[in-house]
Scaffold this active site. Sequence first.
Site, PDB file in Angstrom:
ATOM      1  N   GLU A   6     145.873  57.879  14.072  1.00 22.80           N
ATOM      2  CA  GLU A   6     147.154  57.529  13.459  1.00 22.80           C
ATOM      3  C   GLU A   6     148.242  58.529  13.885  1.00 22.80           C
ATOM      4  O   GLU A   6     149.407  58.164  14.005  1.00 22.80           O
ATOM      5  CB  GLU A   6     146.983  57.496  11.936  1.00 22.80           C
ATOM      6  CG  GLU A   6     148.041  56.745  11.175  1.00 22.80           C
ATOM      7  CD  GLU A   6     148.126  55.249  11.502  1.00 22.80           C
ATOM      8  OE1 GLU A   6     147.176  54.692  12.089  1.00 22.80           O
ATOM      9  OE2 GLU A   6     149.176  54.660  11.184  1.00 22.80           O
ATOM     10  N   HIS A  18     154.123  51.644  17.952  1.00 25.25           N
ATOM     11  CA  HIS A  18     153.013  52.166  17.155  1.00 25.25           C
ATOM     12  C   HIS A  18     151.665  51.806  17.801  1.00 25.25           C
ATOM     13  O   HIS A  18     150.840  52.683  18.062  1.00 25.25           O
ATOM     14  CB  HIS A  18     153.101  51.586  15.735  1.00 25.25           C
ATOM     15  CG  HIS A  18     152.033  52.075  14.810  1.00 25.25           C
ATOM     16  ND1 HIS A  18     152.231  53.116  13.928  1.00 25.25           N
ATOM     17  CD2 HIS A  18     150.744  51.672  14.639  1.00 25.25           C
ATOM     18  CE1 HIS A  18     151.103  53.327  13.250  1.00 25.25           C
ATOM     19  NE2 HIS A  18     150.188  52.461  13.650  1.00 25.25           N
ATOM     20  N   GLU A  19     151.463  50.536  18.063  1.00 23.90           N
ATOM     21  CA  GLU A  19     150.197  50.116  18.669  1.00 23.90           C
ATOM     22  C   GLU A  19     150.063  50.714  20.068  1.00 23.90           C
ATOM     23  O   GLU A  19     148.961  51.079  20.493  1.00 23.90           O
ATOM     24  CB  GLU A  19     150.088  48.586  18.732  1.00 23.90           C
ATOM     25  CG  GLU A  19     150.097  47.878  17.370  1.00 23.90           C
ATOM     26  CD  GLU A  19     149.117  48.433  16.350  1.00 23.90           C
ATOM     27  OE1 GLU A  19     148.045  48.917  16.751  1.00 23.90           O
ATOM     28  OE2 GLU A  19     149.429  48.412  15.138  1.00 23.90           O
ATOM     29  N   HIS A  78     148.515  54.077  19.711  1.00 25.29           N
ATOM     30  CA  HIS A  78     147.057  53.973  19.532  1.00 25.29           C
ATOM     31  C   HIS A  78     146.387  53.708  20.884  1.00 25.29           C
ATOM     32  O   HIS A  78     145.363  54.292  21.220  1.00 25.29           O
ATOM     33  CB  HIS A  78     146.723  52.796  18.602  1.00 25.29           C
ATOM     34  CG  HIS A  78     146.870  53.103  17.129  1.00 25.29           C
ATOM     35  ND1 HIS A  78     146.215  54.140  16.524  1.00 25.29           N
ATOM     36  CD2 HIS A  78     147.581  52.480  16.138  1.00 25.29           C
ATOM     37  CE1 HIS A  78     146.508  54.149  15.218  1.00 25.29           C
ATOM     38  NE2 HIS A  78     147.351  53.158  14.968  1.00 25.29           N
TER      39      HIS A  78
HETATM   40 ZN    ZN Z   1     148.161  52.682  13.054  1.00 21.83          ZN
END
Ligand code: ZN
Length: 536
Positions: free
Chosen positions: A291, A261-262, A265
């Site tokens: 997101e 997830h990170e 980003h």
């Molecule tokens: Zn996030």
Amino acid sequence: MPSYYDQYREKQRKIADIYNAIALLHWDKETYLPNKGASFRAQQIATLSGIAHNEFVDSRFGRLLNRLANMTILSEKEMKNIVLTQKDYDKATKFTDEFVKKKSLAVSEAYHSWIEARKANDYEIFAPALQKVIDIIREEAEIIGYTDHPYDACLDNYEAEMTVAILDPFFEGIKNDLKPLVDKISQAKKIDKSFLHKTFPKEAQWELGLEVLTHLGYDFEAGRQDISTHPFTTSFSPQDVRVTTRIDENDFSNMTWSCIHEGGHALYEQGLPVDQYGLPSGQAASLAIHESQSRLWENNVGRSREYWNFFFPKIKERFPKQFKKVKLDNFYRAINTVSPNLIRTEADELHYHLHVLIRYEIEKAILAKEVDAKDLKEMWNAKYEEYLGINPTDDLSGILQDIHWSHGSIGYFPTYSLGSFYAAQIYAAAEKDIPKLSSLLSKGKTKQLLEWLRTNIHKHGRTYNAEELCELVTGEPLNTSYFIDYATKKFEDIYDLNKKEKGGQIDKSTNKEKGGKGKKSKKKKSTGKKKKKKNK
Ligand code: ZN
């Protein structure tokens, strides 16, 4: 004398330098700052924030922006930068010093009382301070202004141009289409995921995290990973984008998917145009688009069968004992289990949006002055009963779980769901554009997808807002049926939901390589589109 645009760019870069220095102080606070350093650190951040704010709201800068806005020689992109900066400037100069101080006082009081309330597991302690925050946010909405609903002013703070009129149909879709799927799954046979809770040594997990990030295309020459309590990504320029993670030795999932997830980003931040540093065209399009990038990698890729087809043998090598008897199919199902849970941040891919729906409805009611702090807990618990069929056992696992309201962040939550909706639609467009994407992923080839995202999303920065970007990349406005279709197809397969209707035959069609990608949603296209246009 430098041109007006050069003066503007220099000013913006100077302000960006200060904000990025603040970001570095924050990063350090979350990773390495010794305990005793906290109070001076808070002071240092406050001082720099004040300097950056004053630089920005300087009336001479306002006049420069006005002058530039009336010039005809600027390129389209330059003009877009001016228009966006002017919007930020107008917003920042709307508030009196008195209001800014009042808000920051209310917020720090609320944060303190939220911490105290959590220690005592008692919402009553937090309610009076929260009411002050609510009063201020209502006042702020009036100062900012809105056309239809006061909540629109709050939403716009986090997602430009987002309104209740746009969001209502999306969340209606969650209720009408997602809730029945979740209910159906709750009747299905439970999936065993106990092997994900064996012991996974920290060191080996850390190494896996680095391998995953490298494999996704994260550039370690332009970033690094560290440990923090809450994983986050921060950027000081596209050439220094850092991620953090946390490791739980008894949970394989925690580190793995927060890392992906990170990483998502971070890939976005590393892909922003370096030469546009400090300008809107060098910033992310919006929180929801940000997101969408993290969730696309985490869910659409990182929880797909294809991705693990390549990566599962690798984790078997790293954790031979833990995964000894586990087959790819069991693993794939285990990492995609769906079951209701009280905590938003621990929710599965589907229930997550019911958690957000609840917060959306509550915040809307707060701004419409239909509810005050003293009655929020009752409203919260009733909605959990209604949408998830579970009742918070205490305030910690109920209304006290999120930090957002204590920070005065009302209007933030919807960006999380929007991120997943955008991700599904963007991924469908990528499947259309990249030949055999799923077979590339099953061979561990992620480069083509990253390059596609770089070209279609990252390089534009904030030149297009979320909605414009979505139309540009996918050919239509945000349409939640892409997410519903993706979720239905995926989880019907995982939970064998079509088993009975098919006379005992398990429908494996979705396991195979997906032919005719992206076309699946065409038939439903009109729904979201029509609703949205009507409400605009
Ligand atoms: Zn996030």
